[in-house]
Design a protein around this motif. Sequence first.
Motif, PDB file in Angstrom:
ATOM      1  N   ALA A  99       0.757  -1.100  -0.101  1.00  0.00           N
ATOM      2  CA  ALA A  99      -0.026   0.010   0.043  1.00  0.00           C
ATOM      3  C   ALA A  99       1.014   1.275  -0.052  1.00  0.00           C
ATOM      4  CB  ALA A  99      -0.947   0.025   1.261  1.00  0.00           C
ATOM      5  N   GLY A 100       1.980   1.060   0.765  1.00  0.00           N
ATOM      6  CA  GLY A 100       2.791   2.426   0.957  1.00  0.00           C
ATOM      7  C   GLY A 100       3.449   2.716  -0.533  1.00  0.00           C
ATOM      8  N   GLU A 101       3.877   1.652  -1.163  1.00  0.00           N
ATOM      9  CA  GLU A 101       4.625   1.873  -2.483  1.00  0.00           C
ATOM     10  C   GLU A 101       3.756   2.418  -3.434  1.00  0.00           C
ATOM     11  OE1 GLU A 101       7.410   1.969  -5.300  1.00  0.00           O
ATOM     12  OE2 GLU A 101       7.583   1.534  -3.010  1.00  0.00           O
ATOM     13  N   SER A 102       2.511   2.072  -3.317  1.00  0.00           N
ATOM     14  CA  SER A 102       1.473   2.520  -4.410  1.00  0.00           C
ATOM     15  C   SER A 102       1.130   4.056  -3.989  1.00  0.00           C
ATOM     16  CB  SER A 102       0.060   2.153  -4.243  1.00  0.00           C
ATOM     17  OG  SER A 102       0.028   0.334  -4.520  1.00  0.00           O
ATOM     18  N   LEU A 103       1.158   4.326  -2.762  1.00  0.00           N
ATOM     19  CA  LEU A 103       1.152   5.617  -2.637  1.00  0.00           C
ATOM     20  C   LEU A 103       2.323   6.670  -3.034  1.00  0.00           C
ATOM     21  CD1 LEU A 103      -0.542   5.870   1.098  1.00  0.00           C
ATOM     22  CD2 LEU A 103      -1.602   6.806  -1.006  1.00  0.00           C
ATOM     23  N   ARG A 104       3.383   6.036  -2.810  1.00  0.00           N
ATOM     24  CA  ARG A 104       4.862   6.730  -3.194  1.00  0.00           C
ATOM     25  C   ARG A 104       4.666   6.929  -4.586  1.00  0.00           C
ATOM     26  NH1 ARG A 104       6.770   3.973   1.176  1.00  0.00           N
ATOM     27  NH2 ARG A 104       6.999   2.089   0.094  1.00  0.00           N
ATOM     28  N   GLN A 105       4.044   5.910  -5.453  1.00  0.00           N
ATOM     29  CA  GLN A 105       4.169   6.334  -7.025  1.00  0.00           C
ATOM     30  C   GLN A 105       2.940   7.181  -7.451  1.00  0.00           C
ATOM     31  OE1 GLN A 105       3.805   2.135  -8.319  1.00  0.00           O
ATOM     32  NE2 GLN A 105       5.822   1.486  -7.768  1.00  0.00           N
ATOM     33  N   GLY A 106       2.227   7.741  -6.181  1.00  0.00           N
ATOM     34  CA  GLY A 106       1.273   8.553  -6.722  1.00  0.00           C
ATOM     35  C   GLY A 106      -0.092   7.815  -7.128  1.00  0.00           C
ATOM     36  N   ASP A 107      -0.358   6.594  -6.856  1.00  0.00           N
ATOM     37  CA  ASP A 107      -1.691   5.859  -7.190  1.00  0.00           C
ATOM     38  C   ASP A 107      -2.499   5.954  -5.960  1.00  0.00           C
ATOM     39  OD1 ASP A 107      -0.571   5.320  -9.538  1.00  0.00           O
ATOM     40  OD2 ASP A 107       0.064   3.147  -8.875  1.00  0.00           O
ATOM     41  N   VAL A 108      -3.688   5.908  -6.182  1.00  0.00           N
ATOM     42  CA  VAL A 108      -4.548   5.713  -4.881  1.00  0.00           C
ATOM     43  C   VAL A 108      -4.416   4.272  -4.417  1.00  0.00           C
ATOM     44  CG1 VAL A 108      -6.884   5.573  -4.215  1.00  0.00           C
ATOM     45  CG2 VAL A 108      -6.369   7.249  -5.632  1.00  0.00           C
ATOM     46  N   SER A 109      -4.176   4.078  -3.064  1.00  0.00           N
ATOM     47  CA  SER A 109      -4.021   2.678  -2.500  1.00  0.00           C
ATOM     48  C   SER A 109      -5.313   2.209  -1.836  1.00  0.00           C
ATOM     49  CB  SER A 109      -2.863   2.609  -1.669  1.00  0.00           C
ATOM     50  OG  SER A 109      -2.882   1.231  -1.014  1.00  0.00           O
ATOM     51  N   VAL A 110      -5.839   1.110  -2.041  1.00  0.00           N
ATOM     52  CA  VAL A 110      -6.843   0.427  -1.492  1.00  0.00           C
ATOM     53  C   VAL A 110      -6.595  -0.778  -0.802  1.00  0.00           C
ATOM     54  CG1 VAL A 110      -9.495  -0.124  -1.762  1.00  0.00           C
ATOM     55  CG2 VAL A 110      -8.394   1.552  -3.278  1.00  0.00           C
ATOM     56  N   MET A 111      -7.023  -0.877   0.555  1.00  0.00           N
ATOM     57  CA  MET A 111      -6.664  -2.019   1.084  1.00  0.00           C
ATOM     58  C   MET A 111      -8.252  -2.683   1.878  1.00  0.00           C
ATOM     59  SD  MET A 111      -3.490  -1.292   3.489  1.00  0.00           S
ATOM     60  CE  MET A 111      -3.261  -3.085   3.880  1.00  0.00           C
ATOM     61  N   GLY A 112      -8.292  -3.925   2.261  1.00  0.00           N
ATOM     62  CA  GLY A 112      -9.144  -4.477   3.135  1.00  0.00           C
ATOM     63  C   GLY A 112      -8.487  -4.924   4.132  1.00  0.00           C
ATOM     64  N   GLY A 113      -8.896  -6.165   4.896  1.00  0.00           N
ATOM     65  CA  GLY A 113      -8.148  -6.592   6.027  1.00  0.00           C
ATOM     66  C   GLY A 113      -6.748  -7.291   5.468  1.00  0.00           C
ATOM     67  N   VAL A 114      -6.136  -7.288   6.593  1.00  0.00           N
ATOM     68  CA  VAL A 114      -4.748  -7.670   6.543  1.00  0.00           C
ATOM     69  C   VAL A 114      -4.457  -9.126   7.178  1.00  0.00           C
ATOM     70  CG1 VAL A 114      -2.346  -7.379   7.320  1.00  0.00           C
ATOM     71  CG2 VAL A 114      -3.714  -5.471   6.282  1.00  0.00           C
ATOM     72  N   ALA A 115      -4.890  -9.390   8.539  1.00  0.00           N
ATOM     73  CA  ALA A 115      -4.477 -10.393   9.233  1.00  0.00           C
ATOM     74  C   ALA A 115      -5.632 -10.561  10.204  1.00  0.00           C
ATOM     75  CB  ALA A 115      -3.262 -10.256  10.107  1.00  0.00           C
ATOM     76  N   PRO A 116      -5.768 -12.038  10.632  1.00  0.00           N
ATOM     77  CA  PRO A 116      -6.753 -12.551  11.480  1.00  0.00           C
ATOM     78  C   PRO A 116      -6.607 -11.739  12.872  1.00  0.00           C
ATOM     79  CG  PRO A 116      -5.943 -14.459  10.553  1.00  0.00           C
ATOM     80  CD  PRO A 116      -5.126 -13.303  10.002  1.00  0.00           C
ATOM     81  N   ALA A 117      -7.644 -11.269  13.545  1.00  0.00           N
ATOM     82  CA  ALA A 117      -7.635 -10.610  14.944  1.00  0.00           C
ATOM     83  C   ALA A 117      -7.121  -9.302  14.760  1.00  0.00           C
ATOM     84  CB  ALA A 117      -6.799 -11.455  15.991  1.00  0.00           C
ATOM     85  N   GLN A 118      -7.406  -8.507  13.604  1.00  0.00           N
ATOM     86  CA  GLN A 118      -7.194  -7.180  13.332  1.00  0.00           C
ATOM     87  C   GLN A 118      -8.311  -6.817  12.363  1.00  0.00           C
ATOM     88  OE1 GLN A 118      -3.962  -6.039  10.714  1.00  0.00           O
ATOM     89  NE2 GLN A 118      -3.174  -4.639  12.693  1.00  0.00           N
ATOM     90  N   THR A 119      -9.056  -5.640  13.020  1.00  0.00           N
ATOM     91  CA  THR A 119     -10.168  -5.288  12.331  1.00  0.00           C
ATOM     92  C   THR A 119      -9.566  -4.224  11.413  1.00  0.00           C
ATOM     93  OG1 THR A 119     -10.543  -3.186  13.674  1.00  0.00           O
ATOM     94  CG2 THR A 119     -11.413  -5.330  14.348  1.00  0.00           C
ATOM     95  N   THR A 120     -10.342  -3.830  10.392  1.00  0.00           N
ATOM     96  CA  THR A 120      -9.946  -2.672   9.266  1.00  0.00           C
ATOM     97  C   THR A 120      -9.986  -1.151  10.027  1.00  0.00           C
ATOM     98  OG1 THR A 120     -12.261  -2.522   8.662  1.00  0.00           O
ATOM     99  CG2 THR A 120     -10.840  -4.010   7.088  1.00  0.00           C
ATOM    100  N   ASP A 121     -10.373  -1.257  11.205  1.00  0.00           N
ATOM    101  CA  ASP A 121     -10.292   0.064  11.868  1.00  0.00           C
ATOM    102  C   ASP A 121      -8.749   0.131  12.212  1.00  0.00           C
ATOM    103  OD1 ASP A 121     -12.864   0.573  12.019  1.00  0.00           O
ATOM    104  OD2 ASP A 121     -13.348   0.077  14.096  1.00  0.00           O
TER     105      ASP A 121
END
Length: 240
Positions: A99-121
Amino acid sequence: MKVVVSIGGSVLVPEPGGDRVAEHAAVVEDLVADGCRVGAVVGGGGVAREYIGAARELGANEIELDQLGIDVTRLNARLLIAALGEETITAPAEDYEEAGESLRQGDVSVMGGVAPAQTTDAVGAALAEYVDADLLVYATSVPGVFSADPNEDDDATKYAELTATELVDVIAGLEMNAGASAPVDLLAAKIIERSGMRTIVLDGTDPERIARAVRYGDHDGTDVVPEGAGEEPTYWAQND
């Protein structure tokens, strides 16, 4: 200006259809046109809860349920990606480096969840910390942070402004009450406290509220202001 917007799944997709998704995508594109770099994190919402409930009845364990929820958040993220123009990634980022690399390249970065036991908050707060964002915005289905669950307590008071430490205390108190719903979860609040991230929690059911908050700091939600920060950020445009 670099901003991370965390959009609740029930805010982005309140019912089947693409109208609300298209409205949020238009706001993101307008902010990019204004010169903002935008990272979006999308939740699972009611669809995730329905799938998780069905899987729990079928005997899935908690990690399996978390993974199912992550899959739904990434489906919702793909809906937002589909509505965005060409200046975005073609699939949800699966970790913060991507996600960080996308932002550095000037793109919009979009994510959902990443790992169990961690909310998108928490993902939204962690992404904002990782990319050193200027602002983190939580677009929720409630108009800010309250002293109690406003759905359960008619005397609940909305906070116009909190320090990050106060936010942690408020959210911890809400989460201790069975059935209470907090606008952000406790892990997210602790990441905000650790990072000193300026944060806004607002009702995002009208996407234009996000645009006004990012451009001018104009909103009816709750400001979470880092300790030691000035009264006003210097990056907001002047509301002429």
